[in-house]
Design an enzyme around this catalytic site. Structure first.
Site, PDB file in Angstrom:
ATOM      1  N   HIS A   1       1.060  -1.250   0.193  1.00  0.00           N
ATOM      2  CA  HIS A   1       0.133  -0.020   0.059  1.00  0.00           C
ATOM      3  C   HIS A   1       0.242   1.011   0.359  1.00  0.00           C
ATOM      4  O   HIS A   1       1.952   0.934   0.078  1.00  0.00           O
ATOM      5  CB  HIS A   1      -0.487  -0.298   0.934  1.00  0.00           C
ATOM      6  CG  HIS A   1      -0.612   0.134   2.381  1.00  0.00           C
ATOM      7  ND1 HIS A   1       0.089  -1.173   3.016  1.00  0.00           N
ATOM      8  CD2 HIS A   1       0.138   1.093   3.065  1.00  0.00           C
ATOM      9  CE1 HIS A   1       0.686  -1.073   4.173  1.00  0.00           C
ATOM     10  NE2 HIS A   1       1.182   1.070   4.186  1.00  0.00           N
TER      11      HIS A   1
HETATM   12  P1  TYD Z   1      -2.253  -3.078   7.510  1.00  0.00           P
HETATM   13  O1  TYD Z   1      -2.244  -2.398   8.053  1.00  0.00           O
HETATM   14  O2  TYD Z   1      -3.039  -3.698   6.520  1.00  0.00           O
HETATM   15  O3  TYD Z   1      -0.977  -3.916   7.441  1.00  0.00           O
HETATM   16  P2  TYD Z   1       0.472  -4.042   6.915  1.00  0.00           P
HETATM   17  O4  TYD Z   1       0.588  -2.979   5.716  1.00  0.00           O
HETATM   18  O5  TYD Z   1       1.250  -4.265   7.411  1.00  0.00           O
HETATM   19  O6  TYD Z   1       0.226  -5.536   6.023  1.00  0.00           O
HETATM   20  O7  TYD Z   1      -2.862  -3.662   8.942  1.00  0.00           O
HETATM   21  C1  TYD Z   1      -3.055  -4.727   9.482  1.00  0.00           C
HETATM   22  C2  TYD Z   1      -4.635  -4.314  10.865  1.00  0.00           C
HETATM   23  O8  TYD Z   1      -4.210  -3.752  11.719  1.00  0.00           O
HETATM   24  C3  TYD Z   1      -5.801  -3.674   9.611  1.00  0.00           C
HETATM   25  O9  TYD Z   1      -6.902  -4.542  10.383  1.00  0.00           O
HETATM   26  C4  TYD Z   1      -5.444  -2.101  10.076  1.00  0.00           C
HETATM   27  C5  TYD Z   1      -5.234  -2.585  11.460  1.00  0.00           C
HETATM   28  N1  TYD Z   1      -4.400  -1.145  11.600  1.00  0.00           N
HETATM   29  C6  TYD Z   1      -4.770  -0.895  13.294  1.00  0.00           C
HETATM   30  O10 TYD Z   1      -6.193  -1.336  13.350  1.00  0.00           O
HETATM   31  N2  TYD Z   1      -4.240   0.219  13.682  1.00  0.00           N
HETATM   32  C7  TYD Z   1      -3.098   1.231  12.790  1.00  0.00           C
HETATM   33  O11 TYD Z   1      -2.055   1.828  13.226  1.00  0.00           O
HETATM   34  C8  TYD Z   1      -2.571   0.154  12.171  1.00  0.00           C
HETATM   35  C9  TYD Z   1      -0.634   0.489  11.520  1.00  0.00           C
HETATM   36  C10 TYD Z   1      -3.303  -1.581  11.344  1.00  0.00           C
END
Ligand code: TYD
Length: 140
Positions: A56
């Site tokens: 992302h």
């Molecule tokens: P995501 O940003 O998709 O993780 P990555 O990019 O590292 O694979 O986040 C994973 C899950 O965690 C998603 O359901 C959103 C949640 N999340 C939060 O609730 N708060 C946060 O600060 C972050 C970064 C993620």
């Protein structure tokens, strides 16, 4: 809005206080280390071997990514150029500017990816679709 590219993203060395006898300590301090203040901290851990994370971009968020334990690779992409960084030292932090796509992979066993973020969690700040990201880059 400023259009940053991968060359604007770089490894910075955090302040480190090393002691031969008692181990090491590194620090990020608001108003001192970089121009952004940390509003949120999160970390990835227990990432199974072969898994990837990220995939992302953020519209406004600035981040510092640190391998506080183990190692992993971060590939940054500004829509034109890509650059990969292997993070493996707890005092090295990758500064990721807004508007940059990131993929994280090659996590070593037991690695921990610490992220210091300039903003609170805002789902609307994410671009999770690569075609949408390319369109966004053309617009800014
Ligand atoms: P995501 O940003 O998709 O993780 P990555 O990019 O590292 O694979 O986040 C994973 C899950 O965690 C998603 O359901 C959103 C949640 N999340 C939060 O609730 N708060 C946060 O600060 C972050 C970064 C993620």
């Amino acid at each position: 809005m400023v259009k940053y590219n991968v060359l604007d993203c770089r490894i910075i060395e955090l302040d480190k206080h090393h002691s031969d006898r008692k181990g090491n300590l590194s620090v990020y301090e608001n108003g001192k280390t970089l121009s952004f203040d940390v509003k949120r901290v999160y970390y990835l851990y227990d990432v199974p071997g072969g898994e990837s994370r990220g995939a992302h971009a953020h519209k406004k968020l600035e981040q510092l990514i640190v391998a506080v334990s183990g190692s992993f690779r971060v590939t940054l992409d500004d829509g034109k150029e890509k650059k990969s960084f292997t993070l493996k030292r707890p005092y090295e932090a990758l500064y990721v500017k807004p508007g940059i796509w990131r993929d994280l992979d090659d996590f070593s066993s037991g690695s921990v990816c610490l992220v210091l973020a300039s903003r609170e969690y805002e789902p609307e700040d994410y671009i999770r679709n690569y075609e949408e990201f390319i369109m966004y880059r053309m617009d800014i």
